[in-house]
Design a protein around this motif. Structure first.
Motif, PDB file in Angstrom:
ATOM      1  N   TRP A 159      -6.191  25.393 -20.407  1.00 48.01           N
ATOM      2  CA  TRP A 159      -6.535  23.925 -20.651  1.00 48.01           C
ATOM      3  C   TRP A 159      -5.775  22.866 -19.945  1.00 48.01           C
ATOM      4  CZ3 TRP A 159     -10.600  22.479 -23.738  1.00 48.01           C
ATOM      5  CH2 TRP A 159     -11.117  23.378 -24.308  1.00 48.01           C
ATOM      6  N   PHE A 160      -4.735  23.422 -19.287  1.00 50.57           N
ATOM      7  CA  PHE A 160      -3.767  22.496 -18.601  1.00 50.57           C
ATOM      8  C   PHE A 160      -3.644  22.878 -16.961  1.00 50.57           C
ATOM      9  CE2 PHE A 160      -2.501  22.087 -22.839  1.00 50.57           C
ATOM     10  CZ  PHE A 160      -2.657  20.583 -23.001  1.00 50.57           C
ATOM     11  N   THR A 161      -4.790  23.650 -16.588  1.00 49.49           N
ATOM     12  CA  THR A 161      -4.696  23.909 -15.191  1.00 49.49           C
ATOM     13  C   THR A 161      -5.353  22.614 -14.392  1.00 49.49           C
ATOM     14  OG1 THR A 161      -6.887  24.848 -14.972  1.00 49.49           O
ATOM     15  CG2 THR A 161      -5.295  26.329 -15.386  1.00 49.49           C
ATOM     16  N   ARG A 162      -5.021  22.328 -13.220  1.00 50.46           N
ATOM     17  CA  ARG A 162      -5.533  21.190 -12.352  1.00 50.46           C
ATOM     18  C   ARG A 162      -6.965  21.044 -12.554  1.00 50.46           C
ATOM     19  NH1 ARG A 162      -3.240  21.799  -6.208  1.00 50.46           N
ATOM     20  NH2 ARG A 162      -4.880  23.161  -6.521  1.00 50.46           N
ATOM     21  N   ARG A 163      -7.719  22.123 -12.277  1.00 50.05           N
ATOM     22  CA  ARG A 163      -9.163  21.981 -12.521  1.00 50.05           C
ATOM     23  C   ARG A 163      -9.587  21.669 -13.864  1.00 50.05           C
ATOM     24  NH1 ARG A 163     -13.163  26.437 -13.621  1.00 50.05           N
ATOM     25  NH2 ARG A 163     -15.143  25.751 -12.689  1.00 50.05           N
ATOM     26  N   ALA A 164      -8.918  22.066 -15.110  1.00 48.72           N
ATOM     27  CA  ALA A 164      -9.181  21.710 -16.404  1.00 48.72           C
ATOM     28  C   ALA A 164      -8.876  20.241 -16.567  1.00 48.72           C
ATOM     29  CB  ALA A 164      -8.656  22.824 -17.143  1.00 48.72           C
ATOM     30  N   ILE A 165      -7.726  19.774 -16.147  1.00 44.50           N
ATOM     31  CA  ILE A 165      -7.613  18.616 -16.169  1.00 44.50           C
ATOM     32  C   ILE A 165      -8.485  17.628 -15.619  1.00 44.50           C
ATOM     33  CG2 ILE A 165      -5.768  16.761 -15.720  1.00 44.50           C
ATOM     34  CD1 ILE A 165      -3.606  19.000 -16.369  1.00 44.50           C
ATOM     35  N   ALA A 166      -8.824  17.917 -14.402  1.00 43.19           N
ATOM     36  CA  ALA A 166      -9.784  17.160 -13.646  1.00 43.19           C
ATOM     37  C   ALA A 166     -11.207  17.037 -14.592  1.00 43.19           C
ATOM     38  CB  ALA A 166     -10.302  17.744 -12.379  1.00 43.19           C
ATOM     39  N   LEU A 167     -11.696  18.266 -14.946  1.00 42.00           N
ATOM     40  CA  LEU A 167     -12.643  18.301 -15.957  1.00 42.00           C
ATOM     41  C   LEU A 167     -12.618  17.307 -17.108  1.00 42.00           C
ATOM     42  CD1 LEU A 167     -13.689  22.098 -15.744  1.00 42.00           C
ATOM     43  CD2 LEU A 167     -14.951  19.956 -14.750  1.00 42.00           C
ATOM     44  N   HIS A 168     -11.320  17.368 -17.887  1.00 43.00           N
ATOM     45  CA  HIS A 168     -11.105  16.568 -19.125  1.00 43.00           C
ATOM     46  C   HIS A 168     -11.488  14.896 -18.525  1.00 43.00           C
ATOM     47  CE1 HIS A 168      -9.819  20.319 -20.750  1.00 43.00           C
ATOM     48  NE2 HIS A 168      -8.380  20.328 -20.369  1.00 43.00           N
ATOM     49  N   VAL A 169     -10.949  14.955 -17.425  1.00 44.02           N
ATOM     50  CA  VAL A 169     -10.723  13.269 -17.054  1.00 44.02           C
ATOM     51  C   VAL A 169     -12.372  12.930 -16.729  1.00 44.02           C
ATOM     52  CG1 VAL A 169     -10.393  11.679 -15.070  1.00 44.02           C
ATOM     53  CG2 VAL A 169      -8.701  13.097 -15.913  1.00 44.02           C
ATOM     54  N   VAL A 170     -12.849  13.886 -16.074  1.00 39.95           N
ATOM     55  CA  VAL A 170     -14.557  13.456 -15.847  1.00 39.95           C
ATOM     56  C   VAL A 170     -15.183  13.224 -17.384  1.00 39.95           C
ATOM     57  CG1 VAL A 170     -16.678  14.427 -14.953  1.00 39.95           C
ATOM     58  CG2 VAL A 170     -14.439  14.546 -13.557  1.00 39.95           C
ATOM     59  N   ILE A 171     -14.911  14.210 -18.334  1.00 39.77           N
ATOM     60  CA  ILE A 171     -15.837  14.319 -19.498  1.00 39.77           C
ATOM     61  C   ILE A 171     -15.388  12.961 -20.329  1.00 39.77           C
ATOM     62  CG2 ILE A 171     -14.290  15.853 -21.171  1.00 39.77           C
ATOM     63  CD1 ILE A 171     -17.868  15.892 -20.530  1.00 39.77           C
ATOM     64  N   VAL A 172     -14.095  12.620 -20.269  1.00 43.82           N
ATOM     65  CA  VAL A 172     -13.587  11.215 -20.889  1.00 43.82           C
ATOM     66  C   VAL A 172     -14.400  10.094 -20.331  1.00 43.82           C
ATOM     67  CG1 VAL A 172     -11.566   9.950 -21.319  1.00 43.82           C
ATOM     68  CG2 VAL A 172     -11.514  12.466 -22.002  1.00 43.82           C
ATOM     69  N   ILE A 173     -14.601  10.201 -19.017  1.00 43.58           N
ATOM     70  CA  ILE A 173     -15.360   9.014 -18.881  1.00 43.58           C
ATOM     71  C   ILE A 173     -16.936   9.145 -18.840  1.00 43.58           C
ATOM     72  CG2 ILE A 173     -16.053   7.692 -16.374  1.00 43.58           C
ATOM     73  CD1 ILE A 173     -13.011   8.808 -15.449  1.00 43.58           C
ATOM     74  N   VAL A 174     -17.455  10.114 -18.540  1.00 51.62           N
ATOM     75  CA  VAL A 174     -18.811  10.338 -18.632  1.00 51.62           C
ATOM     76  C   VAL A 174     -19.552  10.157 -20.287  1.00 51.62           C
ATOM     77  CG1 VAL A 174     -20.736  12.218 -18.469  1.00 51.62           C
ATOM     78  CG2 VAL A 174     -18.983  11.785 -16.643  1.00 51.62           C
ATOM     79  N   VAL A 175     -18.826  10.807 -20.955  1.00 51.31           N
ATOM     80  CA  VAL A 175     -19.532  10.895 -22.479  1.00 51.31           C
ATOM     81  C   VAL A 175     -19.427   9.278 -22.884  1.00 51.31           C
ATOM     82  CG1 VAL A 175     -19.250  11.409 -24.869  1.00 51.31           C
ATOM     83  CG2 VAL A 175     -19.073  12.974 -22.944  1.00 51.31           C
ATOM     84  N   PRO A 176     -18.309   8.524 -22.899  1.00 52.83           N
ATOM     85  CA  PRO A 176     -18.398   7.167 -23.422  1.00 52.83           C
ATOM     86  C   PRO A 176     -19.435   6.152 -22.643  1.00 52.83           C
ATOM     87  CG  PRO A 176     -16.024   7.892 -23.224  1.00 52.83           C
ATOM     88  CD  PRO A 176     -17.037   8.971 -22.813  1.00 52.83           C
ATOM     89  N   THR A 177     -19.595   6.656 -21.329  1.00 55.34           N
ATOM     90  CA  THR A 177     -20.480   5.818 -20.280  1.00 55.34           C
ATOM     91  C   THR A 177     -21.789   6.166 -20.947  1.00 55.34           C
ATOM     92  OG1 THR A 177     -19.019   5.966 -18.530  1.00 55.34           O
ATOM     93  CG2 THR A 177     -21.320   5.347 -17.961  1.00 55.34           C
ATOM     94  N   PHE A 178     -22.289   7.373 -21.135  1.00 54.69           N
ATOM     95  CA  PHE A 178     -23.529   7.747 -21.700  1.00 54.69           C
ATOM     96  C   PHE A 178     -23.873   7.194 -22.990  1.00 54.69           C
ATOM     97  CE2 PHE A 178     -24.021  11.700 -18.934  1.00 54.69           C
ATOM     98  CZ  PHE A 178     -23.976  11.021 -17.641  1.00 54.69           C
ATOM     99  N   ALA A 179     -22.735   7.253 -23.746  1.00 56.57           N
ATOM    100  CA  ALA A 179     -23.115   6.588 -25.170  1.00 56.57           C
ATOM    101  C   ALA A 179     -23.444   5.023 -25.043  1.00 56.57           C
ATOM    102  CB  ALA A 179     -22.057   6.681 -25.827  1.00 56.57           C
ATOM    103  N   ALA A 180     -22.543   4.312 -24.018  1.00 58.94           N
ATOM    104  CA  ALA A 180     -22.893   2.725 -23.835  1.00 58.94           C
ATOM    105  C   ALA A 180     -24.020   2.637 -23.155  1.00 58.94           C
ATOM    106  CB  ALA A 180     -21.897   2.271 -22.894  1.00 58.94           C
ATOM    107  N   LEU A 181     -24.596   3.510 -22.436  1.00 61.02           N
ATOM    108  CA  LEU A 181     -25.987   3.499 -21.704  1.00 61.02           C
ATOM    109  C   LEU A 181     -27.147   3.495 -22.741  1.00 61.02           C
ATOM    110  CD1 LEU A 181     -25.217   5.178 -18.525  1.00 61.02           C
ATOM    111  CD2 LEU A 181     -25.986   2.774 -18.737  1.00 61.02           C
ATOM    112  N   CYS A 182     -26.646   4.667 -23.919  1.00 64.62           N
ATOM    113  CA  CYS A 182     -27.704   4.768 -25.094  1.00 64.62           C
ATOM    114  C   CYS A 182     -27.842   3.579 -25.683  1.00 64.62           C
ATOM    115  CB  CYS A 182     -27.386   5.864 -25.764  1.00 64.62           C
ATOM    116  SG  CYS A 182     -28.304   6.263 -27.109  1.00 64.62           S
TER     117      CYS A 182
END
Length: 134
Positions: free
Chosen positions: A5-28
């Motif tokens: 859960w705390f590799t560089r790749r995983a942290i980058a994916l966490h950041v992306v998902i934290v931005i993308v999901v709320p954005t998609f919810a707001a667009l909905c």
């Protein structure tokens, strides 16, 4: 578990998902308001944005848990001959192409270049390490 859960790749994916999901919810939510105001095309987007968010979460989970296939490592020789390095040990001697006759090898001016290139490729393959996105 920490390494997953705390590799560089995983942290980058966490950041992306934290931005993308709320954005998609707001667009909905925005499309719901537009659809309620009479824009019939927005009803399609009302159902698309949650689908996109679900797919993003699915892919985030897959990418975080993707270990990748680790190819088997070739067996190493027990001892290194004197005067030879480790790189020399891993590279087998150049074998002639069994489909060529000795006459073909002598008449082909590029045969030496091809043999040198094939040795170079074998050296690269011997030094190759498994690739992972970690």
């Amino acid at each position: 578990m920490k390494g997953l859960w705390f590799t560089r790749r995983a942290i980058a994916l966490h950041v992306v998902i934290v931005i993308v999901v709320p954005t998609f919810a707001a667009l909905c939510i925005w499309q719901i308001h537009r659809a309620m105001a009479g824009n019939d095309l927005s009803w399609a987007y009302v159902f698309e944005w949650p689908f996109f968010a679900g797919y993003a979460i699915f892919m985030w989970w897959r990418f975080v848990h993707d270990v990748g296939e680790v190819p088997p490592q070739p067996a190493r020789a027990a001892a290194v001959a004197p005067g030879r390095g480790e790189a020399d040990e891993a590279v087998p001697p150049a074998d002639p192409d069994p489909t060529e006759s000795p006459h073909d090898r002598e008449s082909d001016p590029e045969a030496a270049d091809r043999a040198a290139y094939n040795r170079y490729l074998r050296e690269l393959a011997a030094q190759d390490k498994p690739k992972q996105w970690r």
